[in-house]
Design a protein around this motif. Sequence first.
Motif, PDB file in Angstrom:
ATOM      1  N   GLU A 109     -10.652   3.208  -3.029  1.00 39.71           N
ATOM      2  CA  GLU A 109     -11.244   1.761  -3.086  1.00 39.71           C
ATOM      3  C   GLU A 109     -12.374   1.821  -4.240  1.00 39.71           C
ATOM      4  O   GLU A 109     -13.199   2.473  -4.159  1.00 39.71           O
ATOM      5  CB  GLU A 109     -11.784   1.251  -1.637  1.00 39.71           C
ATOM      6  N   GLU A 116       0.851  -1.301   0.006  1.00 43.47           N
ATOM      7  CA  GLU A 116      -0.048   0.012  -0.072  1.00 43.47           C
ATOM      8  C   GLU A 116       0.896   1.351   0.080  1.00 43.47           C
ATOM      9  O   GLU A 116       0.474   2.254  -0.445  1.00 43.47           O
ATOM     10  CB  GLU A 116      -0.957  -0.010   1.320  1.00 43.47           C
ATOM     11  N   LYS A 151      -7.468  -0.741  -3.314  1.00 38.64           N
ATOM     12  CA  LYS A 151      -6.588   0.678  -3.583  1.00 38.64           C
ATOM     13  C   LYS A 151      -6.324   0.852  -5.094  1.00 38.64           C
ATOM     14  O   LYS A 151      -5.438  -0.112  -5.441  1.00 38.64           O
ATOM     15  CB  LYS A 151      -5.460   0.782  -2.696  1.00 38.64           C
TER      16      LYS A 151
END
Length: 134
Positions: free
Chosen positions: A109, A87, A115
């Motif tokens: 999202e 991430e 993501k």
Amino acid sequence: MSSTVSTFLMFEGKKAEEAMTFYVSLFKDASVTHIQRYGPGEPGAEGSVVQAAFTLNGQRFMCIDSSMKHGFTFTPATSIFVTSDSEAEIDLLAAKLGEGGQVMMPLGEYPFSRKFTWLADRYGVSWQLSLKTA
């Protein structure tokens, strides 16, 4: 029979080396593998890129500086798709590639990714960045 397949990026003016250096700086496994520049009296601007090659995480790219003005540029219909299991990497790439560019789908999202973002960088190259699903 042997073939090589590469993504080819054509920049106008003297942007190829700048873009290539920027892209290589963003990935851990990346390098410039070849660069050939125009010299004095050659058809392109002296010092601009005749042809260059670089890799990003094992993917080969080529680029040039076109000395001719064209009626086209990069289009988001073709993009570089990056999938990462980090991430933090997605956040960093989104921030760096988005500087001076245009966000087409904001970082967030989506039904297909926890993501994701789709953007065009400051050079007009389109990128899709997606967090790898488990």
